[in-house]
Design a protein around this motif. Structure first.
Motif, PDB file in Angstrom:
ATOM      1  N   VAL A   1      56.188  59.000  40.103  1.00  0.00           N
ATOM      2  CA  VAL A   1      57.167  59.599  41.012  1.00  0.00           C
ATOM      3  C   VAL A   1      57.491  58.626  42.141  1.00  0.00           C
ATOM      4  CG1 VAL A   1      57.637  61.545  42.553  1.00  0.00           C
ATOM      5  CG2 VAL A   1      56.278  61.892  40.470  1.00  0.00           C
ATOM      6  N   ALA A   2      58.780  58.381  42.349  1.00  0.00           N
ATOM      7  CA  ALA A   2      59.227  57.452  43.382  1.00  0.00           C
ATOM      8  C   ALA A   2      58.751  57.900  44.763  1.00  0.00           C
ATOM      9  CB  ALA A   2      60.752  57.355  43.363  1.00  0.00           C
ATOM     10  N   ASN A   3      58.400  56.911  45.571  1.00  0.00           N
ATOM     11  CA  ASN A   3      58.009  57.126  46.971  1.00  0.00           C
ATOM     12  C   ASN A   3      56.667  57.849  47.142  1.00  0.00           C
ATOM     13  OD1 ASN A   3      60.486  55.934  47.879  1.00  0.00           O
ATOM     14  ND2 ASN A   3      61.514  57.896  47.471  1.00  0.00           N
ATOM     15  N   THR A   4      55.848  57.873  46.088  1.00  0.00           N
ATOM     16  CA  THR A   4      54.505  58.458  46.224  1.00  0.00           C
ATOM     17  C   THR A   4      53.418  57.378  46.200  1.00  0.00           C
ATOM     18  OG1 THR A   4      54.230  58.795  43.829  1.00  0.00           O
ATOM     19  CG2 THR A   4      55.230  60.599  45.093  1.00  0.00           C
ATOM     20  N   ARG A   5      53.807  56.144  45.970  1.00  0.00           N
ATOM     21  CA  ARG A   5      52.838  55.049  45.860  1.00  0.00           C
ATOM     22  C   ARG A   5      52.402  54.586  47.247  1.00  0.00           C
ATOM     23  NH1 ARG A   5      54.295  49.773  45.698  1.00  0.00           N
ATOM     24  NH2 ARG A   5      56.423  50.406  45.153  1.00  0.00           N
ATOM     25  N   PHE A   6      51.098  54.359  47.418  1.00  0.00           N
ATOM     26  CA  PHE A   6      50.573  53.848  48.686  1.00  0.00           C
ATOM     27  C   PHE A   6      49.274  53.097  48.447  1.00  0.00           C
ATOM     28  CE2 PHE A   6      48.682  57.999  48.070  1.00  0.00           C
ATOM     29  CZ  PHE A   6      47.364  57.857  48.492  1.00  0.00           C
ATOM     30  N   VAL A   7      48.926  52.200  49.367  1.00  0.00           N
ATOM     31  CA  VAL A   7      47.674  51.444  49.299  1.00  0.00           C
ATOM     32  C   VAL A   7      46.573  52.283  49.938  1.00  0.00           C
ATOM     33  CG1 VAL A   7      46.465  49.336  49.990  1.00  0.00           C
ATOM     34  CG2 VAL A   7      48.907  49.249  49.386  1.00  0.00           C
ATOM     35  N   TYR A   8      45.546  52.585  49.156  1.00  0.00           N
ATOM     36  CA  TYR A   8      44.464  53.430  49.669  1.00  0.00           C
ATOM     37  C   TYR A   8      43.227  52.627  50.084  1.00  0.00           C
ATOM     38  CZ  TYR A   8      42.450  53.011  44.951  1.00  0.00           C
ATOM     39  OH  TYR A   8      41.932  52.532  43.776  1.00  0.00           O
ATOM     40  N   ALA A   9      43.124  51.373  49.619  1.00  0.00           N
ATOM     41  CA  ALA A   9      41.968  50.545  49.968  1.00  0.00           C
ATOM     42  C   ALA A   9      42.297  49.075  49.752  1.00  0.00           C
ATOM     43  CB  ALA A   9      40.753  50.934  49.126  1.00  0.00           C
ATOM     44  N   LEU A  10      41.657  48.227  50.546  1.00  0.00           N
ATOM     45  CA  LEU A  10      41.764  46.780  50.375  1.00  0.00           C
ATOM     46  C   LEU A  10      40.430  46.277  49.837  1.00  0.00           C
ATOM     47  CD1 LEU A  10      43.521  45.949  53.774  1.00  0.00           C
ATOM     48  CD2 LEU A  10      44.598  46.215  51.524  1.00  0.00           C
ATOM     49  N   GLY A  11      40.458  45.770  48.610  1.00  0.00           N
ATOM     50  CA  GLY A  11      39.225  45.380  47.940  1.00  0.00           C
ATOM     51  C   GLY A  11      38.690  44.033  48.383  1.00  0.00           C
ATOM     52  N   LYS A  12      37.382  43.851  48.218  1.00  0.00           N
ATOM     53  CA  LYS A  12      36.719  42.587  48.551  1.00  0.00           C
ATOM     54  C   LYS A  12      35.920  42.107  47.348  1.00  0.00           C
ATOM     55  CE  LYS A  12      36.187  43.892  53.419  1.00  0.00           C
ATOM     56  NZ  LYS A  12      35.208  44.118  54.520  1.00  0.00           N
ATOM     57  N   LEU A  13      36.024  40.820  47.084  1.00  0.00           N
ATOM     58  CA  LEU A  13      35.330  40.200  45.957  1.00  0.00           C
ATOM     59  C   LEU A  13      33.995  39.634  46.422  1.00  0.00           C
ATOM     60  CD1 LEU A  13      35.673  39.241  42.923  1.00  0.00           C
ATOM     61  CD2 LEU A  13      36.502  37.082  43.894  1.00  0.00           C
ATOM     62  N   VAL A  14      32.966  39.812  45.588  1.00  0.00           N
ATOM     63  CA  VAL A  14      31.647  39.273  45.909  1.00  0.00           C
ATOM     64  C   VAL A  14      31.047  38.624  44.662  1.00  0.00           C
ATOM     65  CG1 VAL A  14      30.418  41.426  45.379  1.00  0.00           C
ATOM     66  CG2 VAL A  14      29.431  39.842  47.022  1.00  0.00           C
ATOM     67  N   LEU A  15      30.344  37.530  44.872  1.00  0.00           N
ATOM     68  CA  LEU A  15      29.547  36.922  43.803  1.00  0.00           C
ATOM     69  C   LEU A  15      28.142  37.475  43.970  1.00  0.00           C
ATOM     70  CD1 LEU A  15      29.304  34.792  41.502  1.00  0.00           C
ATOM     71  CD2 LEU A  15      28.607  33.157  43.271  1.00  0.00           C
ATOM     72  N   TRP A  16      27.629  38.136  42.936  1.00  0.00           N
ATOM     73  CA  TRP A  16      26.374  38.888  43.078  1.00  0.00           C
ATOM     74  C   TRP A  16      25.411  38.581  41.937  1.00  0.00           C
ATOM     75  CZ3 TRP A  16      24.107  42.802  40.036  1.00  0.00           C
ATOM     76  CH2 TRP A  16      23.035  43.502  40.647  1.00  0.00           C
TER      77      TRP A  16
ATOM     78  N   PRO B   1      35.370  34.517  50.773  1.00  0.00           N
ATOM     79  CA  PRO B   1      36.391  34.575  51.820  1.00  0.00           C
ATOM     80  C   PRO B   1      37.743  35.011  51.245  1.00  0.00           C
ATOM     81  CG  PRO B   1      35.096  32.570  52.016  1.00  0.00           C
ATOM     82  CD  PRO B   1      34.711  33.202  50.707  1.00  0.00           C
ATOM     83  N   PRO B   2      38.434  35.903  51.925  1.00  0.00           N
ATOM     84  CA  PRO B   2      39.673  36.470  51.366  1.00  0.00           C
ATOM     85  C   PRO B   2      40.794  35.458  51.145  1.00  0.00           C
ATOM     86  CG  PRO B   2      39.332  37.181  53.638  1.00  0.00           C
ATOM     87  CD  PRO B   2      38.076  36.539  53.208  1.00  0.00           C
ATOM     88  N   HIS B   3      40.731  34.293  51.816  1.00  0.00           N
ATOM     89  CA  HIS B   3      41.800  33.311  51.609  1.00  0.00           C
ATOM     90  C   HIS B   3      41.696  32.626  50.250  1.00  0.00           C
ATOM     91  CE1 HIS B   3      38.591  30.539  53.072  1.00  0.00           C
ATOM     92  NE2 HIS B   3      39.183  29.678  52.259  1.00  0.00           N
ATOM     93  N   MET B   4      40.602  32.845  49.544  1.00  0.00           N
ATOM     94  CA  MET B   4      40.408  32.192  48.251  1.00  0.00           C
ATOM     95  C   MET B   4      41.077  32.916  47.084  1.00  0.00           C
ATOM     96  SD  MET B   4      36.548  30.636  48.239  1.00  0.00           S
ATOM     97  CE  MET B   4      36.161  29.166  49.194  1.00  0.00           C
ATOM     98  N   TYR B   5      41.560  34.141  47.319  1.00  0.00           N
ATOM     99  CA  TYR B   5      42.198  34.904  46.238  1.00  0.00           C
ATOM    100  C   TYR B   5      43.306  35.781  46.806  1.00  0.00           C
ATOM    101  CZ  TYR B   5      38.907  38.445  47.975  1.00  0.00           C
ATOM    102  OH  TYR B   5      38.190  39.289  48.774  1.00  0.00           O
ATOM    103  N   SER B   6      44.180  36.221  45.935  1.00  0.00           N
ATOM    104  CA  SER B   6      45.290  37.081  46.353  1.00  0.00           C
ATOM    105  C   SER B   6      44.750  38.420  46.849  1.00  0.00           C
ATOM    106  CB  SER B   6      46.249  37.316  45.187  1.00  0.00           C
ATOM    107  OG  SER B   6      46.775  36.088  44.715  1.00  0.00           O
TER     108      SER B   6
END
Length: 255
Positions: free
Chosen positions: A96-111, A208-213
């Motif tokens: 449905v148009a206009n229902t899309r939103f960003v709910y979280a900003l993910g973080k990458l970790v090497l574990w 670090p977030p600058h290493m990936y999109s």
């Protein structure tokens, strides 16, 4: 006699009220990116208690969910690990148009499950003292693409490292490779090893977030549920402060 009749009417009224209340309760069928499984379960539990609606959660890779929804899978909402797949569904008339939103900003970790194995600079990747490095399929999972971008940024996307890669179908399977020792370490979502704001086990490097999109995890209402009150209410709850508190406790940022 009057007391008996009154009790009878009260009983009938209670049954009618329960039936009416049940008629207003609905079920939400949610497709959820695997990295968001733990917070989604907590958020769904809170939502169910407050709304009376129920939520059925299915977990997997965003790319696979996109294909399943295109093929008619009966999901009501899609909580993806990226913006691309929800946007494509919207463009194709499946969301449905206009229902899309960003709910979280993910973080990458090497574990790694092994304490002390991964240093806090990620230097272990360049030293070569490991046999297997797991990451999610970059064609299906945004965190896998972020891992590939990280290795490219570090100048390590070469034959030597690629020969050690173990590919998971989803970020959940990728985590299992490292957790069970089938891989020495893995690129995963920070949320998978975080609880109450802290990494719970093993050793890790927060990339670090600058290493990936940017990993802009987006939700959208699917077309089959455009008139479904329960699905709309669930997405509204996902944007609430209660949900935000849960999301942050698993290491995500909020937009």
């Amino acid at each position: 006699m009057k007391t008996r009749n009154l009790n009878r009417w009260l009983a009938v009224g209670a049954l009618l009220f329960g039936a009416m209340d049940g008629a207003h309760a609905g079920e939400v069928n949610a497709a959820v990116a695997a990295n968001f499984s733990a917070p989604a379960q907590q958020i769904a539990g809170l939502f169910q208690k407050q709304s009376g609606h129920t939520v059925k959660l299915s977990f997997g890779s965003s790319g696979k969910f996109y294909s399943q929804i295109k093929q008619g899978a009966p999901f009501d909402v899609f909580l993806a690990a990226d913006e691309k797949n929800p946007k494509l569904l919207e463009q194709e008339g499946l969301a449905v148009a206009n229902t899309r939103f960003v709910y979280a900003l993910g973080k990458l970790v090497l574990w790694s499950a092994r304490p002390g194995f991964v240093d806090d600079k990620g230097a272990v990747l360049g030293k070569g003292g490991y046999d297997k490095l797991a990451y999610a399929d970059p064609k299906l999972a945004p965190y896998g693409l972020a891992a590939e971008e990280t290795l490219q940024t570090m100048g390590l996307w070469n034959a030597a490292v690629q020969g050690k890669l173990v590919t998971g179908e989803s970020i959940a399977q990728t985590y299992q490779f490292a957790a069970t020792g089938n891989a020495d370490m893995a690129f995963i979502a920070l949320s998978q090893v975080t609880q109450d704001g802290k990494v719970t086990a093993g050793s890790w490097w927060l990339v670090p977030p600058h290493m990936y999109s940017p990993i802009r995890q987006s939700a959208v209402l699917l077309s089959g549920a455009k008139d479904q009150t329960a699905a709309q209410a669930f997405l509204k709850f996902l944007r609430s402060e209660q949900a935000a508190a849960v999301i942050r406790s698993f290491g995500y940022d909020k937009p």
